[in-house]
Write an enzyme that holds these catalytic residues in place. Structure first.
Site, PDB file in Angstrom:
ATOM      1  N   ASN A   1      84.976  57.408 102.646  1.00 19.90           N
ATOM      2  CA  ASN A   1      86.285  57.430 103.317  1.00 19.90           C
ATOM      3  C   ASN A   1      86.165  56.504 104.524  1.00 19.90           C
ATOM      4  O   ASN A   1      85.279  56.706 105.346  1.00 19.90           O
ATOM      5  CB  ASN A   1      86.609  58.871 103.744  1.00 19.90           C
ATOM      6  N   GLY A   2      87.039  55.514 104.610  1.00 17.50           N
ATOM      7  CA  GLY A   2      86.964  54.582 105.735  1.00 17.50           C
ATOM      8  C   GLY A   2      87.174  53.165 105.221  1.00 17.50           C
ATOM      9  O   GLY A   2      87.666  52.966 104.105  1.00 17.50           O
TER      10      GLY A   2
ATOM     11  N   LYS B   1     111.706  64.129 109.265  1.00 19.11           N
ATOM     12  CA  LYS B   1     111.434  65.205 108.299  1.00 19.11           C
ATOM     13  C   LYS B   1     112.255  64.993 107.033  1.00 19.11           C
ATOM     14  O   LYS B   1     111.741  65.066 105.924  1.00 19.11           O
ATOM     15  CB  LYS B   1     111.797  66.582 108.880  1.00 19.11           C
TER      16      LYS B   1
ATOM     17  N   GLU C   1     112.785  63.456 115.201  1.00 18.25           N
ATOM     18  CA  GLU C   1     111.907  64.260 114.355  1.00 18.25           C
ATOM     19  C   GLU C   1     112.681  64.802 113.142  1.00 18.25           C
ATOM     20  O   GLU C   1     112.167  64.821 112.024  1.00 18.25           O
ATOM     21  CB  GLU C   1     111.296  65.408 115.187  1.00 18.25           C
TER      22      GLU C   1
ATOM     23  N   HIS D   1     127.050  52.287 119.613  1.00 18.14           N
ATOM     24  CA  HIS D   1     126.625  50.925 119.960  1.00 18.14           C
ATOM     25  C   HIS D   1     126.206  50.153 118.709  1.00 18.14           C
ATOM     26  O   HIS D   1     125.477  49.178 118.807  1.00 18.14           O
ATOM     27  CB  HIS D   1     125.483  50.967 120.982  1.00 18.14           C
TER      28      HIS D   1
ATOM     29  N   CYS E   1      91.649  59.166 102.370  1.00 17.60           N
ATOM     30  CA  CYS E   1      90.777  59.706 101.319  1.00 17.60           C
ATOM     31  C   CYS E   1      90.039  60.961 101.794  1.00 17.60           C
ATOM     32  O   CYS E   1      89.859  61.169 102.990  1.00 17.60           O
ATOM     33  CB  CYS E   1      89.721  58.711 100.840  1.00 17.60           C
TER      34      CYS E   1
ATOM     35  N   GLU F   1     111.162  61.634 105.010  1.00 20.65           N
ATOM     36  CA  GLU F   1     109.829  61.539 104.399  1.00 20.65           C
ATOM     37  C   GLU F   1     109.651  62.496 103.225  1.00 20.65           C
ATOM     38  O   GLU F   1     108.826  62.255 102.361  1.00 20.65           O
ATOM     39  CB  GLU F   1     108.716  61.708 105.441  1.00 20.65           C
TER      40      GLU F   1
ATOM     41  N   TRP G   1      93.298  57.560  98.679  1.00 22.92           N
ATOM     42  CA  TRP G   1      94.544  56.923  99.149  1.00 22.92           C
ATOM     43  C   TRP G   1      94.186  55.449  99.221  1.00 22.92           C
ATOM     44  O   TRP G   1      93.435  55.032 100.110  1.00 22.92           O
ATOM     45  CB  TRP G   1      94.939  57.488 100.511  1.00 22.92           C
TER      46      TRP G   1
ATOM     47  N   LYS H   1      97.957  62.678 105.091  1.00 20.11           N
ATOM     48  CA  LYS H   1      98.096  63.433 106.335  1.00 20.11           C
ATOM     49  C   LYS H   1      97.357  62.795 107.504  1.00 20.11           C
ATOM     50  O   LYS H   1      97.909  62.660 108.587  1.00 20.11           O
ATOM     51  CB  LYS H   1      97.640  64.870 106.143  1.00 20.11           C
TER      52      LYS H   1
ATOM     53  N   ARG I   1      94.770  64.319 102.048  1.00 18.43           N
ATOM     54  CA  ARG I   1      94.221  63.099 102.649  1.00 18.43           C
ATOM     55  C   ARG I   1      94.467  61.863 101.778  1.00 18.43           C
ATOM     56  O   ARG I   1      94.166  60.748 102.177  1.00 18.43           O
ATOM     57  CB  ARG I   1      92.715  63.257 102.869  1.00 18.43           C
TER      58      ARG I   1
HETATM   59  C1  F6R Z   1     105.171  63.422 109.864  1.00 17.57           C
HETATM   60  C2  F6R Z   1     103.735  63.367 110.104  1.00 17.57           C
HETATM   61  C3  F6R Z   1     103.175  62.129 110.704  1.00 17.57           C
HETATM   62  C4  F6R Z   1     102.098  62.490 111.746  1.00 17.57           C
HETATM   63  C5  F6R Z   1     101.395  61.222 112.245  1.00 17.57           C
HETATM   64  C6  F6R Z   1     100.384  61.528 113.332  1.00 17.57           C
HETATM   65  O1  F6R Z   1     105.556  64.643 109.311  1.00 17.57           O
HETATM   66  O2  F6R Z   1     103.023  64.277 109.816  1.00 17.57           O
HETATM   67  O3  F6R Z   1     104.159  61.316 111.264  1.00 17.57           O
HETATM   68  O4  F6R Z   1     102.710  63.158 112.798  1.00 17.57           O
HETATM   69  O5  F6R Z   1     100.751  60.592 111.179  1.00 17.57           O
HETATM   70  O6  F6R Z   1      99.402  62.387 112.871  1.00 17.57           O
HETATM   71  P1  F6R Z   1      98.485  63.203 113.871  1.00 17.57           P
HETATM   72  O7  F6R Z   1      99.359  64.185 114.573  1.00 17.57           O
HETATM   73  O8  F6R Z   1      97.454  63.856 113.012  1.00 17.57           O
HETATM   74  O9  F6R Z   1      97.901  62.204 114.830  1.00 17.57           O
END
Ligand code: F6R
Length: 587
Positions: free
Chosen positions: A98-99, A470, A466, A489, A2, A473, A72, A582, A26
């Site tokens: 938020n929390g 990408k 990674e 395997h 949030c 998601e 969120w 995020k 957020r």
């Molecule tokens: C994927 C992504 C997430 C963050 C993860 C950690 O694109 O953004 O997997 O990498 O939530 O976030 P941080 O780096 O802020 O600790």
């Protein structure tokens, strides 16, 4: 997760609303704004399910004080009744939170016995009612007494009818106050919410609260209620960095910024870099911790440390660290990697390792003054600028650049490290220029795929993880990354006619990845090679330059572009993938 905002300035509701738009990363399942009503010490409230997008706020024209929230959902489904702001029973207190209030059930029971009724399923509503319950002590003290009863994490902002002040506080969730000319104040989860009004910021510490009124800012300890000194900082981020400019989405803007963000990652203060090197060189053992993309950077870091510096460092998912924490006590070094510096799983792991175990904690972070930065013995900032898109793109390559620089510095060749990273920054530009069209075309071809595999060996293996993250998601196509040898395997059973498989190949790994590519091709896979050389095994070759130890920074860039264009082809919003936020501030 949030995002919260509070504004004391002319046209406050519109400014709160604009601030919320930049906090949508957020959480974006619902939003709300409230302002004092014309009379009666009550509030006008506007709350909606869905994204802010192109909505308009209708309450509060002319109001000089407002609160806003973008949600969120954690406690309670996505519905209007669970949207913030929440009002207390008599409507005299409004809060945004938020929390997570961990003891909300007990608090709800206690307040219910005193006759309070609850209108939502959230944990947050108890805060508004607690403040009302204590209001006879005065608004500021009522907030403080309420906070003392709350267990869990919070960043809150509260209003009391008839009083022209915002009382805010933090514990475990971020909160920053912006101070602008004319006595205007802004309270927000993140400074991007007020950057267009001011760059002067006061970062609250945990267990601190602040009282903001017109031309008034006081910071107090939640515990004692006494006033404490605070420092105002000047933010280095610019307003252009938080706007899309000529780009359609933040994701493509941030992918395109990588030539400059990678180059900026090497600009580390000499003293801090030397401190990192000295701490790491003296370590009994080293563990790299992160989540999601940042965890993938940690795995890449363990390859860099091994191949460039001859140092063994283990990468562990922050959430899984408790099973291994006993091996990382006094004499150990934890390298915590995070874009936001607010990821709950990582903060928890760092707290256990640094506090209880006595390990040294050093961190690589993008957001200045974040909780992780405060919990660390020292920090290197990524200098990537704000990353607004929910997906990590430029922050991932900045993390790789810093880990590579550290590996070179540990090997006594800081200059060589800086040199190769600068070359990578230049090469990133040529990859972006040369592969954009090809990735757009490839996205059209792959848009209807159900499943996709990515393989890489050695330091290209973490890039395969990674790359798969990408793609899945943002486009919702199932994707999995593997170390080249692992596919056979088990997972090769899923390869059938036309299955797309991305093969990340470098000079060091080419002969073996080619064999793996042929194994898949002979079972019908459509092979996309990301390589500096053409290869008969590839149906398509995406050319990236060979840059030795900096190859991981190169290999990911075309895949970031592919992910973006796949999202566009499939009608997905690249900046806000479904169900994601995020900063993941819940465990
Ligand atoms: C994927 C992504 C997430 C963050 C993860 C950690 O694109 O953004 O997997 O990498 O939530 O976030 P941080 O780096 O802020 O600790």
């Amino acid at each position: 997760m949030c995002g919260i905002v509070g504004v004391i300035a002319p046209d406050a509701s519109r400014r709160a609303f604009e601030g919320l738009k930049s906090l949508e990363y957020r959480g974006y399942d619902s939003w709300g704004v409230c302002v004092p009503a014309a009379k009666g010490g009550q509030f006008d409230l506007e709350r909606h399910v869905g994204r802010i997008a192109n909505a308009l706020v209708s309450v509060g024209e002319g109001s000089e004080i407002a609160l806003g929230h973008t949600r969120w959902a954690t406690h309670g489904n996505v519905s209007e009744r669970n949207c913030h702001p929440h009002l207390s029973n008599d409507g005299s207190v409004a809060i945004v939170h938020n929390g997570i209030v961990e003891n909300f059930v007990q608090l709800k029971e206690k307040l219910s016995k005193k006759g309070f009724r609850f209108n939502s399923d959230t944990d947050s509503e108890v805060i508004a009612n607690l403040i009302q319950h204590h209001i006879a002590c005065g608004f500021v003290e009522a907030v403080r007494l309420s906070l003392l009863e709350i267990e869990g994490s919070y960043a809150i902002a509260a209003l009391h009818g008839g009083e022209e002040k915002i009382v805010c506080a933090r514990n475990g969730s971020p909160l920053v106050i912006g101070a602008a000319k004319g006595g205007e104040y802004y309270v927000a989860s993140d400074a991007t919410a007020f950057l267009q009004h001011t760059k002067n910021a006061v970062f609250l510490l945990d267990h601190q609260m602040a009282v903001c009124g017109k031309g008034l800012l006081e910071v107090r300890s939640v515990e004692s209620g006494r006033r404490v000194r605070f420092r105002q900082k000047r933010l280095s981020w610019s307003i252009e960095q938080v706007r899309k400019g000529s780009f359609d989405h933040f994701m493509i803007k941030e992918i395109s910024e990588q030539p400059s963000s990678i180059a900026a990652a090497v600009n580390q203060p000499r003293k801090e870099l030397a401190r990192f090197v000295s701490i790491l060189s003296g370590a009994r053992n080293i563990v790299l911790l992160g989540c999601g993309s940042s965890y993938h950077s940690c795995i890449a870091g363990s390859y860099f440390f091994s191949s460039v510096a001859g140092i063994n460092a283990r990468a562990i998912l922050a959430s899984e660290f408790p099973s291994f924490a006993k091996f990382y006590g006094k004499g150990s070094v934890v390298v915590a990697v995070s874009q936001s510096g607010e990821t709950a799983d990582l903060l928890e792991a760092v707290k256990a390792a640094g506090g209880e175990n006595g390990a040294k904690v050093i961190s690589i972070v993008n957001v200045m003054d974040s909780s992780l930065m405060r919990a660390s013995d020292c920090t290197l900032l990524m200098n990537a600028g704000p990353e607004i898109c929910v997906l990590s793109t430029k922050s991932y390559t900045s993390q790789l650049a810093i880990l590579l620089l550290l590996a070179y510095s540990l090997a006594g060749d800081e200059w060589g490290g800086k040199q190769i990273i600068r070359e990578a920054a230049d090469a990133a530009k040529s990859i972006l220029d040369s592969s954009r069209g090809a990735m757009q075309a490839l996205a059209k071809k792959l848009a209807d795929s159900n499943s996709l595999f990515v393989i890489g060996r050695s330091d290209a293996f973490p890039v395969s993880l990674e790359a798969a993250l990408k793609i899945k998601e943002v486009s919702y196509i199932h994707a999995e990354g593997f170390a080249g040898a692992e596919l056979k395997h088990g997972t090769i059973a899923l390869v059938e006619q036309g299955t797309p498989a991305i093969v990340l190949s470098t000079q060091k790994t080419r002969s073996l990845t080619t064999s793996n590519a042929i194994e898949m091709k002979s079972r019908g896979a459509f092979i996309i090679g990301v390589d500096s050389q053409p290869n008969d095994a590839y149906d398509i070759n995406i050319n990236v330059p060979e840059l030795g130890s900096a190859n991981p920074l190169m290999l990911i860039i075309p895949i970031q572009l592919l992910s973006y264009y796949l999202a566009i082809e499939r009608g997905c919003d690249p900046d806000k993938p479904r169900n994601l936020a995020k900063a993941v501030t819940v465990k």
